[in-house]
Design an enzyme around this catalytic site. Sequence first.
Site: not given
Ligand code: SIN
Length: 181
Positions: A14, A90
């Site tokens: 993401g 997160e």
């Molecule tokens: C990620 O990017 O791996 C996790 C989700 C995000 O923070 O957008």
Amino acid sequence: MSNSADSAWVFGYGSLIWNPDIPYTESCRASLTGYSRRFWQGSHDHRGLPEKPGRVVTLVPAPGEICVGMAYRIPCDVVRDTFEQLDHREKNGYQRHQARLDLSHGGTVDSLVYIADTQNFAYLGDAPMADLARQIYHAAGPSGSNLHYLLALADALRKLNAHDEHVFELEYRVLQIQKEH
Ligand code: SIN
């Protein structure tokens, strides 16, 4: 390739693709088998507010599917601090999971990945695409607009030559909404 005693890999699918904001010594396009990326996680702290949550991506089990993202190798001296930083970033429902990644330049690595599962307090789940697009279009939080998160992700995936129907359809829909305003 695997985790050596002195470093660790993290998989971003993401915002970690286009805004890793962590120290790393190596990065590589990578794929995780058996998962799909979905805008099913609520964001109350980055791209939305508690009273008006946005939507960000999580991974959902999807046998036979492949999720393309980025793998980052974190050097040994900052592994601990970096995962503390990522845990904080997160914190809205994501937990660390182990994952075996296929690196695009060859080989596999064991990595950690942040996944927000269906049981977490901020989980929103599936909804009609029109509703997802509308919610994303209207939400914003301390890290910026939800629209920017989606457009930056779609752009980053195009640069990785990674097709993601869910993300690209949402991008199309929010741009349609934008035209109407
Ligand atoms: C990620 O990017 O791996 C996790 C989700 C995000 O923070 O957008």
